[in-house]
Structure formats: C-alpha cells, structure tokens
Design a protein around this motif. Structure first.
Motif, PDB file in Angstrom:
ATOM      1  N   ASN A  20       3.502 -30.387  10.548  1.00 39.33           N
ATOM      2  CA  ASN A  20       2.920 -29.581  11.606  1.00 39.33           C
ATOM      3  C   ASN A  20       2.518 -30.504  12.760  1.00 39.33           C
ATOM      4  OD1 ASN A  20       1.564 -27.745  13.207  1.00 39.33           O
ATOM      5  ND2 ASN A  20       0.554 -26.759  11.483  1.00 39.33           N
ATOM      6  N   GLU A  21       3.047 -30.268  13.931  1.00 38.23           N
ATOM      7  CA  GLU A  21       2.791 -31.121  15.085  1.00 38.23           C
ATOM      8  C   GLU A  21       1.695 -30.587  16.003  1.00 38.23           C
ATOM      9  OE1 GLU A  21       4.023 -34.133  15.499  1.00 38.23           O
ATOM     10  OE2 GLU A  21       5.233 -33.957  13.682  1.00 38.23           O
ATOM     11  N   HIS A  22       1.097 -29.452  15.678  1.00 42.12           N
ATOM     12  CA  HIS A  22       0.051 -28.886  16.531  1.00 42.12           C
ATOM     13  C   HIS A  22      -1.257 -29.652  16.367  1.00 42.12           C
ATOM     14  CE1 HIS A  22       2.893 -25.535  16.669  1.00 42.12           C
ATOM     15  NE2 HIS A  22       2.315 -25.244  17.822  1.00 42.12           N
ATOM     16  N   ARG A  23      -1.951 -29.865  17.465  1.00 40.98           N
ATOM     17  CA  ARG A  23      -3.212 -30.596  17.470  1.00 40.98           C
ATOM     18  C   ARG A  23      -4.195 -29.940  16.495  1.00 40.98           C
ATOM     19  NH1 ARG A  23      -5.539 -30.401  23.002  1.00 40.98           N
ATOM     20  NH2 ARG A  23      -3.613 -31.490  23.451  1.00 40.98           N
ATOM     21  N   GLY A  24      -4.807 -30.765  15.668  1.00 39.42           N
ATOM     22  CA  GLY A  24      -5.768 -30.271  14.695  1.00 39.42           C
ATOM     23  C   GLY A  24      -5.167 -29.876  13.360  1.00 39.42           C
ATOM     24  N   TYR A  25      -3.842 -29.871  13.265  1.00 44.07           N
ATOM     25  CA  TYR A  25      -3.164 -29.452  12.030  1.00 44.07           C
ATOM     26  C   TYR A  25      -2.161 -30.492  11.542  1.00 44.07           C
ATOM     27  CZ  TYR A  25      -5.070 -24.971  13.445  1.00 44.07           C
ATOM     28  OH  TYR A  25      -5.921 -23.971  13.820  1.00 44.07           O
ATOM     29  N   LYS A  26      -2.256 -31.716  12.024  1.00 43.19           N
ATOM     30  CA  LYS A  26      -1.246 -32.738  11.742  1.00 43.19           C
ATOM     31  C   LYS A  26      -1.181 -33.145  10.271  1.00 43.19           C
ATOM     32  CE  LYS A  26      -0.738 -34.326  16.364  1.00 43.19           C
ATOM     33  NZ  LYS A  26       0.587 -34.152  16.826  1.00 43.19           N
ATOM     34  N   ASN A  27      -2.175 -32.795   9.477  1.00 38.81           N
ATOM     35  CA  ASN A  27      -2.142 -33.124   8.051  1.00 38.81           C
ATOM     36  C   ASN A  27      -1.488 -32.018   7.219  1.00 38.81           C
ATOM     37  OD1 ASN A  27      -4.275 -31.351   8.552  1.00 38.81           O
ATOM     38  ND2 ASN A  27      -5.366 -32.002   6.726  1.00 38.81           N
ATOM     39  N   GLU A  28      -0.977 -30.978   7.879  1.00 39.09           N
ATOM     40  CA  GLU A  28      -0.382 -29.846   7.175  1.00 39.09           C
ATOM     41  C   GLU A  28       1.142 -29.847   7.286  1.00 39.09           C
ATOM     42  OE1 GLU A  28      -2.242 -26.415   8.831  1.00 39.09           O
ATOM     43  OE2 GLU A  28      -4.190 -26.906   7.957  1.00 39.09           O
ATOM     44  N   PHE A  29       1.767 -29.156   6.346  1.00 47.88           N
ATOM     45  CA  PHE A  29       3.221 -29.044   6.321  1.00 47.88           C
ATOM     46  C   PHE A  29       3.633 -27.591   6.453  1.00 47.88           C
ATOM     47  CE2 PHE A  29       2.279 -32.972   4.152  1.00 47.88           C
ATOM     48  CZ  PHE A  29       3.195 -33.838   4.727  1.00 47.88           C
ATOM     49  N   LEU A  30       4.752 -27.354   7.120  1.00 50.10           N
ATOM     50  CA  LEU A  30       5.300 -26.015   7.306  1.00 50.10           C
ATOM     51  C   LEU A  30       6.555 -25.870   6.453  1.00 50.10           C
ATOM     52  CD1 LEU A  30       4.966 -25.839  11.182  1.00 50.10           C
ATOM     53  CD2 LEU A  30       3.402 -24.918   9.473  1.00 50.10           C
ATOM     54  N   TYR A  31       6.669 -24.763   5.760  1.00 52.11           N
ATOM     55  CA  TYR A  31       7.805 -24.482   4.893  1.00 52.11           C
ATOM     56  C   TYR A  31       8.690 -23.462   5.598  1.00 52.11           C
ATOM     57  CZ  TYR A  31       5.013 -26.949   1.494  1.00 52.11           C
ATOM     58  OH  TYR A  31       4.285 -27.914   0.844  1.00 52.11           O
ATOM     59  N   VAL A  32       9.950 -23.824   5.808  1.00 50.26           N
ATOM     60  CA  VAL A  32      10.862 -23.001   6.602  1.00 50.26           C
ATOM     61  C   VAL A  32      11.874 -22.315   5.688  1.00 50.26           C
ATOM     62  CG1 VAL A  32      12.595 -23.027   8.439  1.00 50.26           C
ATOM     63  CG2 VAL A  32      10.611 -24.564   8.567  1.00 50.26           C
ATOM     64  N   PHE A  33      12.041 -21.024   5.915  1.00 46.89           N
ATOM     65  CA  PHE A  33      13.010 -20.208   5.187  1.00 46.89           C
ATOM     66  C   PHE A  33      13.876 -19.466   6.198  1.00 46.89           C
ATOM     67  CE2 PHE A  33       9.758 -20.940   2.139  1.00 46.89           C
ATOM     68  CZ  PHE A  33      10.329 -20.811   0.893  1.00 46.89           C
ATOM     69  N   GLY A  34      15.039 -19.041   5.768  1.00 44.56           N
ATOM     70  CA  GLY A  34      15.913 -18.208   6.584  1.00 44.56           C
ATOM     71  C   GLY A  34      16.366 -17.019   5.768  1.00 44.56           C
ATOM     72  N   GLU A  35      16.537 -15.896   6.431  1.00 47.52           N
ATOM     73  CA  GLU A  35      16.981 -14.693   5.742  1.00 47.52           C
ATOM     74  C   GLU A  35      17.762 -13.827   6.718  1.00 47.52           C
ATOM     75  OE1 GLU A  35      17.352 -11.884   2.625  1.00 47.52           O
ATOM     76  OE2 GLU A  35      16.856 -13.990   2.648  1.00 47.52           O
ATOM     77  N   ASP A  36      18.852 -13.258   6.254  1.00 51.04           N
ATOM     78  CA  ASP A  36      19.641 -12.327   7.066  1.00 51.04           C
ATOM     79  C   ASP A  36      19.255 -10.907   6.673  1.00 51.04           C
ATOM     80  OD1 ASP A  36      20.962 -14.502   8.126  1.00 51.04           O
ATOM     81  OD2 ASP A  36      22.634 -14.359   6.730  1.00 51.04           O
ATOM     82  N   VAL A  37      18.845 -10.114   7.653  1.00 47.23           N
ATOM     83  CA  VAL A  37      18.434  -8.732   7.387  1.00 47.23           C
ATOM     84  C   VAL A  37      19.065  -7.800   8.412  1.00 47.23           C
ATOM     85  CG1 VAL A  37      16.243  -9.340   6.304  1.00 47.23           C
ATOM     86  CG2 VAL A  37      16.326  -8.978   8.750  1.00 47.23           C
ATOM     87  N   ARG A  38      19.284  -6.573   7.996  1.00 44.87           N
ATOM     88  CA  ARG A  38      19.789  -5.543   8.907  1.00 44.87           C
ATOM     89  C   ARG A  38      18.588  -4.778   9.444  1.00 44.87           C
ATOM     90  NH1 ARG A  38      24.566  -4.997  10.082  1.00 44.87           N
ATOM     91  NH2 ARG A  38      26.238  -5.844   8.839  1.00 44.87           N
TER      92      ARG A  38
END
Length: 81
Positions: A20-38
């Motif tokens: 996480n690159e946002h100020r104040g949150y640099k010690n956190e990690f973001l988990y990215v997913f992708g999904e195809d939906v209609r």
C-alpha cells in the motif's frame, strides 16, 4: 450484486499482493483479484462482459476491507491460472 461477486471469488481469481503506497498505510498490503462478470448496461437492457479489478486490505486484527471494485483499465495476470 457486489456481495455475490465477492463471495464467489476463488484462489484462481487471485492476481497479486501490492504494498500500500498511501500515506499512513505503508505497512499494509493489498490483495488483488480479477473476475469477469456479466452486468446490465446502465441505460437499456443489454448485458456487457466486464473484467473487474478487486482490491482487499487485510488488517493486522484479521479484518478484511474491500478497497475497490471497478472495471480493469489493463489486463491482469493470475497467479494460479
């Protein structure tokens, strides 16, 4: 419908973990997913296949926060596919 999309995610939808690159949150990690939906078009009755980009943040206390759920700007690669 967002709840249904989130509950149907599997490990195969996982893409990557980002710092996480946002100020104040640099010690956190973001988990990215992708999904195809209609989804229905906003105006009209036509359906559209949408490639979603979904980010979660897992906090130190074990809670998970949905950060974003939006249409992908670029194709993503999947870790387990």
């Amino acid at each position: 419908m967002a709840k249904e999309i989130l509950l149907e995610l599997t490990a195969y939808d996982f893409s990557e973990i980002l710092k996480n690159e946002h100020r104040g949150y640099k010690n956190e990690f973001l988990y990215v997913f992708g999904e195809d939906v209609r989804l229905l078009e906003r105006f009209g009755n036509d359906e559209k296949l949408v490639h979603l980009y979904i980010k979660f943040n897992r906090l130190d206390d074990g809670y998970v926060v949905v950060i974003s759920l939006h249409e992908q700007k670029y194709p993503i690669s999947y870790y387990f596919k």
